[in-house]
Design a protein around this motif. Structure first.
Motif, PDB file in Angstrom:
ATOM      1  N   LEU A 100      -8.235   9.430  -0.556  1.00 30.33           N
ATOM      2  CA  LEU A 100      -6.855   9.414  -0.090  1.00 30.33           C
ATOM      3  C   LEU A 100      -5.961   8.870  -1.193  1.00 30.33           C
ATOM      4  CD1 LEU A 100      -7.335   7.892   3.485  1.00 30.33           C
ATOM      5  CD2 LEU A 100      -6.664  10.246   2.963  1.00 30.33           C
ATOM      6  N   PRO A 101      -4.727   9.345  -1.272  1.00 25.38           N
ATOM      7  CA  PRO A 101      -3.802   8.762  -2.256  1.00 25.38           C
ATOM      8  C   PRO A 101      -3.529   7.298  -1.932  1.00 25.38           C
ATOM      9  CG  PRO A 101      -2.645  10.264  -0.774  1.00 25.38           C
ATOM     10  CD  PRO A 101      -4.103  10.434  -0.493  1.00 25.38           C
ATOM     11  N   TYR A 102      -3.270   6.527  -2.955  1.00 24.40           N
ATOM     12  CA  TYR A 102      -3.053   5.092  -2.781  1.00 24.40           C
ATOM     13  C   TYR A 102      -1.929   4.811  -1.788  1.00 24.40           C
ATOM     14  CZ  TYR A 102      -1.695   0.287  -3.695  1.00 24.40           C
ATOM     15  OH  TYR A 102      -1.373  -1.036  -3.537  1.00 24.40           O
ATOM     16  N   ALA A 103      -0.870   5.625  -1.816  1.00 22.33           N
ATOM     17  CA  ALA A 103       0.286   5.389  -0.953  1.00 22.33           C
ATOM     18  C   ALA A 103      -0.103   5.367   0.521  1.00 22.33           C
ATOM     19  CB  ALA A 103       1.345   6.457  -1.192  1.00 22.33           C
ATOM     20  N   LYS A 104      -1.094   6.157   0.906  1.00 21.38           N
ATOM     21  CA  LYS A 104      -1.525   6.197   2.301  1.00 21.38           C
ATOM     22  C   LYS A 104      -2.399   4.991   2.668  1.00 21.38           C
ATOM     23  CE  LYS A 104      -1.335  11.183   3.195  1.00 21.38           C
ATOM     24  NZ  LYS A 104      -0.405  11.076   4.351  1.00 21.38           N
TER      25      LYS A 104
END
Length: 369
Positions: free
Chosen positions: A63-67
């Motif tokens: 998952l992207p870090y932002a999520k």
């Protein structure tokens, strides 16, 4: 509902909880009572797993870090509170005295889950029955106790700690300090509209059914005026079985904050769960919380339980080499092993975001496939 039904002490169950983590869902819904929270806190607080272990799993989710950042931040809050405990006296106000406290006894309506605010009353009943309370609800309760009923934060913190399966003194008392303004720039309030939104209730006409600007001049509601000292008697037994110690083997020491079955795993050793009366006289826990920790300790191969002070235990160990994990409550002599924090950031930071800013510099996020 019993705590055993809600929080299994089986390690495979704990592993399944880790695998079920949904960082995106957590970020979107964590403040709702029925939100996608992890319910891992009892296992982290008891040292069965670490924040670092959960963090490493999150990094494998592609998952992207932002999520994932919101969940990572919440895990980091736990480490942040621990760092404060290592460097400050957390039993006294960190930044300023609590303003307006008039009593060190709890409102009877809170103790009896009879405040008239349905979500709060149900949550207090759940705390008594299962040892769990949603994190957002803990803030609601602390605000009612400290800022509306004007009770000393230590009284409320000790009462809640006594019943929590995830009893962590740093996270607990420093959160109460944050709510009452002793460790923050202002007090935290939640009105009935806020509670209705996040608890999906429809209460009206309660003492919290006021606009936010009314709180600072709000008189203590009549329902909160009757007070009583909470019954927080320590439940530690005063007997212990005879220890069987092989002095030719090292001894690995476990306690209420370290029940990690992987600590020294694979080594032939003596393994002892130390329950010191002095610790629990200072910070009492309920019978169900003790029962939960004893059940978790059974995951440790050949564990023996010793009720008594460390000085008494030393007489049994004699020449056996002693290993233990660091913790602010420990007063042991032997080989100290450091705990697994998420990041190598130490020291006192006046704000969490100052701490987390340093932590973020150490994050190497895998590329999303």
């Amino acid at each position: 509902m019993s705590s055993s039904n809600t929080f299994s002490t089986d390690l495979e169950h704990v592993e399944q909880k880790i695998k079920a983590i949904d960082p995106d869902g957590y970020a979107r819904s964590r403040n709702f009572l029925d939100g996608s929270v992890t319910r891992l806190s009892p296992y982290i607080s008891r040292g069965v797993i670490s924040t670092k272990q959960v963090f490493q799993h999150i990094k494998t989710l592609n998952l992207p870090y932002a999520k994932c950042e919101k969940l990572i931040q919440e895990l980091a809050w736990r480490d942040y509170w621990q760092q404060i405990w290592l460097h400050k006296d957390i039993n006294n106000p960190l930044k300023r005295p609590q303003e307006g406290a008039v009593s060190d006894q709890m409102p009877l309506a809170v103790l009896e889950a009879n405040t008239g605010i349905s979500a709060v009353d149900e949550a207090i009943k759940e705390l008594y029955e299962t040892g769990y309370m949603h994190n957002h609800m803990r803030m609601y309760v602390a605000s009612i106790v400290c800022n509306v009923a004007k009770i000393d934060f230590m009284t409320g913190a000790r009462w809640m700690y006594y019943h929590l399966l995830d009893a962590d003194w740093a996270s607990n008392v420093l959160s109460w300090q944050w709510v009452c303004g002793a460790n923050a720039n202002k007090k935290y309030y939640a009105n009935q509209e806020n509670i209705n939104k996040y608890c999906k209730t429809n209460d009206q006409g309660t003492f919290l059914d006021v606009p936010y600007q009314a709180f600072e001049r709000l008189e203590i509601p009549e329902v909160l005026l009757e007070r009583k000292a909470p019954d927080l008697n320590p439940v530690i037994p005063n007997t212990t079985k005879q220890l069987e110690i092989d002095e030719d083997k090292p001894t690995f020491l476990y306690n209420f904050y370290n029940l990690d079955a992987e600590f020294g795993a694979g080594l032939s050793a003596n393994r002892i769960f130390l329950i010191e009366p002095s610790v629990f006289e200072c910070l009492p826990i309920s019978a169900s919380v003790l029962e939960f920790s004893l059940a978790l300790s059974k995951n440790i191969k050949d564990i023996q339980v010793f009720y008594g002070e460390f000085s008494a235990l030393q007489k049994h160990l004699k020449s056996s080499e002693l290993h233990y994990k660091a913790h602010p409550l420990n007063n042991y002599k032997g080989i100290e092993h450091q705990r697994d924090f998420m990041f190598d950031v130490q020291g006192y930071f006046p704000s969490f975001f100052g701490y987390f800013k340093c932590c973020k510099k150490q994050i190497e996020w895998p590329e999303v496939q």
